[in-house]
Design a protein around this motif. Sequence first.
Motif, PDB file in Angstrom:
ATOM      1  N   LYS A  17       0.926  -1.349  -0.060  1.00 29.78           N
ATOM      2  CA  LYS A  17       0.022  -0.115  -0.103  1.00 29.78           C
ATOM      3  C   LYS A  17       0.839   1.359   0.164  1.00 29.78           C
ATOM      4  CE  LYS A  17      -3.486   2.598   2.837  1.00 29.78           C
ATOM      5  NZ  LYS A  17      -3.143   3.677   1.859  1.00 29.78           N
ATOM      6  N   HIS A  67      -5.460  -0.420  -7.188  1.00 30.85           N
ATOM      7  CA  HIS A  67      -5.476  -0.065  -5.732  1.00 30.85           C
ATOM      8  C   HIS A  67      -6.288   1.146  -5.458  1.00 30.85           C
ATOM      9  CE1 HIS A  67      -3.728   0.964  -1.865  1.00 30.85           C
ATOM     10  NE2 HIS A  67      -3.368   2.017  -2.295  1.00 30.85           N
ATOM     11  N   GLU A  71      -9.671   1.278  -2.979  1.00 30.06           N
ATOM     12  CA  GLU A  71      -9.839   2.204  -1.788  1.00 30.06           C
ATOM     13  C   GLU A  71     -11.258   2.875  -2.062  1.00 30.06           C
ATOM     14  OE1 GLU A  71      -6.110   4.608  -1.388  1.00 30.06           O
ATOM     15  OE2 GLU A  71      -5.356   3.069   0.064  1.00 30.06           O
TER      16      GLU A  71
END
Length: 188
Positions: A17, A67, A71
């Motif tokens: 991350k 990603h 999110e």
Amino acid sequence: MGTPPARKRSDARRNEKTLLDAAAAAFVTSGVEVPVRAIAAKAGVGVGTIYRHFPTRADLIVAVYRHQVEECAQAGPALLTSVTSPHAALTQWINLFVDFLVTKHGLAEALQSDDARFQTLHSYFLDRLVPVCASLLEAGAAAGETRSDVAALELMRGVGNLCIGSGDTSTYDARRMVGMLMDGLHVR
């Protein structure tokens, strides 16, 4: 049948991350051609770590995009349970969506290339985010706080169109325009 992939340890997920966030920030400020060493420095890792996880720049771009979509998708349900009203949750989610879109503009040129790895990303984006937006709109309408005649894809396209001009001039404030749109959705 093959065995399912092993789940990553929590520290490995956290490190990934950090790396993806650093790459996204670097893409926004310097474009997708930013040197890998600059991304590595921002993430606090060695260049080899990036290449071990993402052997090509295209792999890194795809991972950053996915990603960011994840999110944004995960934020919707969390906001519905933690914010005081469904309309406030929708507004906060739309602000996250605006952040995503502004970041995505740094990736736009690469995503429109002929690289086959990028072909499925738009469908992935729609499959993950339209249902989240729809659930936020439905919760707002059920609470009598949000107009019920607006479809999720319609709202997301409107927000996207308002964000297009954000990088062209310092006098255009996409967030202000999106705020006016959100005010128009609010039933008082």
